[in-house]
Design an enzyme around this catalytic site. Sequence first.
Site, PDB file in Angstrom:
ATOM      1  N   HIS A 145       0.834  -1.209   0.000  1.00  0.00           N
ATOM      2  CA  HIS A 145       0.000   0.000   0.000  1.00  0.00           C
ATOM      3  C   HIS A 145       0.871   1.263   0.000  1.00  0.00           C
ATOM      4  O   HIS A 145       0.422   2.326   0.430  1.00  0.00           O
ATOM      5  CB  HIS A 145      -0.993   0.010   1.168  1.00  0.00           C
ATOM      6  CG  HIS A 145      -2.114  -0.977   0.970  1.00  0.00           C
ATOM      7  ND1 HIS A 145      -3.338  -0.627   0.459  1.00  0.00           N
ATOM      8  CD2 HIS A 145      -2.167  -2.309   1.187  1.00  0.00           C
ATOM      9  CE1 HIS A 145      -4.110  -1.711   0.386  1.00  0.00           C
ATOM     10  NE2 HIS A 145      -3.419  -2.745   0.824  1.00  0.00           N
ATOM     11  N   SER A 199      -6.898 -20.418 -24.068  1.00  0.00           N
ATOM     12  CA  SER A 199      -6.143 -20.657 -22.840  1.00  0.00           C
ATOM     13  C   SER A 199      -6.595 -22.000 -22.290  1.00  0.00           C
ATOM     14  O   SER A 199      -7.766 -22.374 -22.457  1.00  0.00           O
ATOM     15  CB  SER A 199      -6.427 -19.567 -21.811  1.00  0.00           C
ATOM     16  OG  SER A 199      -6.084 -20.014 -20.519  1.00  0.00           O
ATOM     17  N   SER A 216      -0.085 -12.220  -9.507  1.00  0.00           N
ATOM     18  CA  SER A 216      -0.100 -11.458 -10.755  1.00  0.00           C
ATOM     19  C   SER A 216      -0.096 -12.296 -12.025  1.00  0.00           C
ATOM     20  O   SER A 216       0.684 -12.061 -12.951  1.00  0.00           O
ATOM     21  CB  SER A 216       1.035 -10.428 -10.788  1.00  0.00           C
ATOM     22  OG  SER A 216       0.593  -9.344 -11.568  1.00  0.00           O
ATOM     23  N   ASP A 250       3.314  -4.532 -10.874  1.00  0.00           N
ATOM     24  CA  ASP A 250       3.214  -5.904 -11.382  1.00  0.00           C
ATOM     25  C   ASP A 250       3.895  -6.038 -12.737  1.00  0.00           C
ATOM     26  O   ASP A 250       4.679  -6.952 -12.972  1.00  0.00           O
ATOM     27  CB  ASP A 250       1.742  -6.317 -11.524  1.00  0.00           C
ATOM     28  CG  ASP A 250       1.020  -6.338 -10.199  1.00  0.00           C
ATOM     29  OD1 ASP A 250       1.675  -6.113  -9.164  1.00  0.00           O
ATOM     30  OD2 ASP A 250      -0.201  -6.563 -10.200  1.00  0.00           O
TER      31      ASP A 250
HETATM   32  P1  ADP Z   1      -3.881 -12.081 -10.149  1.00  0.00           P
HETATM   33  O1  ADP Z   1      -3.203 -11.154 -11.104  1.00  0.00           O
HETATM   34  O2  ADP Z   1      -3.540 -11.804  -8.732  1.00  0.00           O
HETATM   35  O3  ADP Z   1      -3.678 -13.518 -10.478  1.00  0.00           O
HETATM   36  P2  ADP Z   1      -6.188 -10.795 -11.247  1.00  0.00           P
HETATM   37  O4  ADP Z   1      -7.616 -10.784 -10.847  1.00  0.00           O
HETATM   38  O5  ADP Z   1      -5.471  -9.521 -11.361  1.00  0.00           O
HETATM   39  O6  ADP Z   1      -5.446 -11.800 -10.259  1.00  0.00           O
HETATM   40  O7  ADP Z   1      -6.048 -11.503 -12.669  1.00  0.00           O
HETATM   41  C1  ADP Z   1      -6.631 -12.767 -12.877  1.00  0.00           C
HETATM   42  C2  ADP Z   1      -7.363 -12.780 -14.207  1.00  0.00           C
HETATM   43  O8  ADP Z   1      -6.411 -12.729 -15.301  1.00  0.00           O
HETATM   44  C3  ADP Z   1      -8.117 -14.071 -14.444  1.00  0.00           C
HETATM   45  O9  ADP Z   1      -9.402 -13.998 -13.874  1.00  0.00           O
HETATM   46  C4  ADP Z   1      -8.180 -14.141 -15.960  1.00  0.00           C
HETATM   47  O10 ADP Z   1      -9.190 -13.290 -16.464  1.00  0.00           O
HETATM   48  C5  ADP Z   1      -6.834 -13.548 -16.363  1.00  0.00           C
HETATM   49  N1  ADP Z   1      -5.811 -14.593 -16.556  1.00  0.00           N
HETATM   50  C6  ADP Z   1      -4.639 -14.701 -15.903  1.00  0.00           C
HETATM   51  N2  ADP Z   1      -3.938 -15.777 -16.338  1.00  0.00           N
HETATM   52  C7  ADP Z   1      -4.685 -16.378 -17.282  1.00  0.00           C
HETATM   53  C8  ADP Z   1      -4.518 -17.535 -18.113  1.00  0.00           C
HETATM   54  N3  ADP Z   1      -3.423 -18.298 -18.052  1.00  0.00           N
HETATM   55  N4  ADP Z   1      -5.518 -17.839 -18.970  1.00  0.00           N
HETATM   56  C9  ADP Z   1      -6.621 -17.081 -19.052  1.00  0.00           C
HETATM   57  N5  ADP Z   1      -6.821 -15.984 -18.297  1.00  0.00           N
HETATM   58  C10 ADP Z   1      -5.880 -15.627 -17.429  1.00  0.00           C
HETATM   59 MG    MG Z   2      -3.464  -9.047 -11.194  1.00  0.00          MG
END
Ligand code: ADP
Ligand code: MG
Length: 397
Positions: free
Chosen positions: A48, A81, A140, A186
């Site tokens: 933060h 994906s 991330s 990130d």
């Molecule tokens: P974090 O970045 O902490 O993992 P976020 O909510 O910022 O969480 O991002 C997650 C989102 O990114 C997922 O809900 C999806 O929409 C997308 N995402 C991330 N990695 C993939 C992947 N390998 N395939 C498809 N979508 C992905």
């Molecule tokens: Mg994220």
Amino acid sequence: MTTTTATTPTTPSGDVVARAAAGFRQRYGAEPAGRWAAPGRVNLIGEHTDYNDGFVLPFALPLRTVVAAAPRDDERWTVWSELSADPVEFGPADVDEPGRVTGWTAYVAGVVWALRAAGHAVPGARLAIASDVPVGSGLSSSAAIEAAVLAALVDLGGLDLPADRWPRLAQRAENEYVGAPTGIMDQSAVIRGRPGHALFLDCRTEEIEQIPFDLDAAGLAMLVIDSRAPHRHADGEYASRRKSCERAAARLGVPALRDVPADGLDAALARLDDDETRRRVRHVVTEDQRVLDTVALLRAGRVRALGPLLTASHASMRDDFEITVPEIDTAVEAALAAGAYGARMTGGGFGGCVLALVEAPTADAVAAAVASAYAERGFAAPGAVTVLPAGGVTRVD
Ligand code: ADP
Ligand code: MG
């Protein structure tokens, strides 16, 4: 509980790379022209502090998202994906208006949009994505998918875009196309990360510096514990913390809380009239100082000495910023009781992951101690992985 050991390969583990290529062949009936990989990240310390114009110190993880891709003749993009069923296809009209492509595909369309908005001729492409970065755990996966797609499109199109401009572009994709209000941390970590280093980022100037963080050479490891705690009201709480910091800065007559020096903290607190705001300010100001202290220790090669700073950061998030939850506090306490040098929640709070700095051979025992503390309290079993600082986005082949 047995931890999964993820070491620091110069290329990702064969498995996820192979999955991306196999997915490509299966969906598109052809060979990919290449494969690109981008890591997840964790923030070692500095929570933060980003929106207060302060300091953060993330490092890239050996867990990666891999994109297998090949160009196509028309100006269209097809993406698949392993997390989704069928490929999704979109064209320029869909991309050029943020909001038309939704769901996970928006992260891909957002990168195409941001490149086009910056004046680049983005090649049409087919993409297949596999990932070892857990989705939505605060490691991330979003920046990983953005960076891997960006690298693929830049290479396939031979675009003239130096890597120091990639973080800003990927951030625009997430902020303006996907609509998620994140800072530059990130994308900077997953693009600029270097093996054996943490990335010291000044969120005001966006200057970065590579700080040696060679856990492996020191015989140490970082245990990343996925708390599996449900994210409770995280968005609203984030917004209210942010507002509280902005109000306090205005009250103190400074552009951001970064401008309150650690040795001026008491004087600043005396000028604030409610206890909650005082505690919020104290977290941000002391946390910025802990980042600077961490950088100083790392520069001096004193990695084990980080422990108390990590644990102090946790106490500050728990008591002053009030963003931890019982699962997270349990994981930190159990890791410390099992011999970790230090432990803290990483990420925005109300769930996510805990970091514990441990002697490498004790990682399994520390993870097991956390799992049994969880079981005693009736929490869903936590995840655990040991990591070493890895490199940023690269072309694999
Ligand atoms: P974090 O970045 O902490 O993992 P976020 O909510 O910022 O969480 O991002 C997650 C989102 O990114 C997922 O809900 C999806 O929409 C997308 N995402 C991330 N990695 C993939 C992947 N390998 N395939 C498809 N979508 C992905
Ligand atoms: Mg994220």
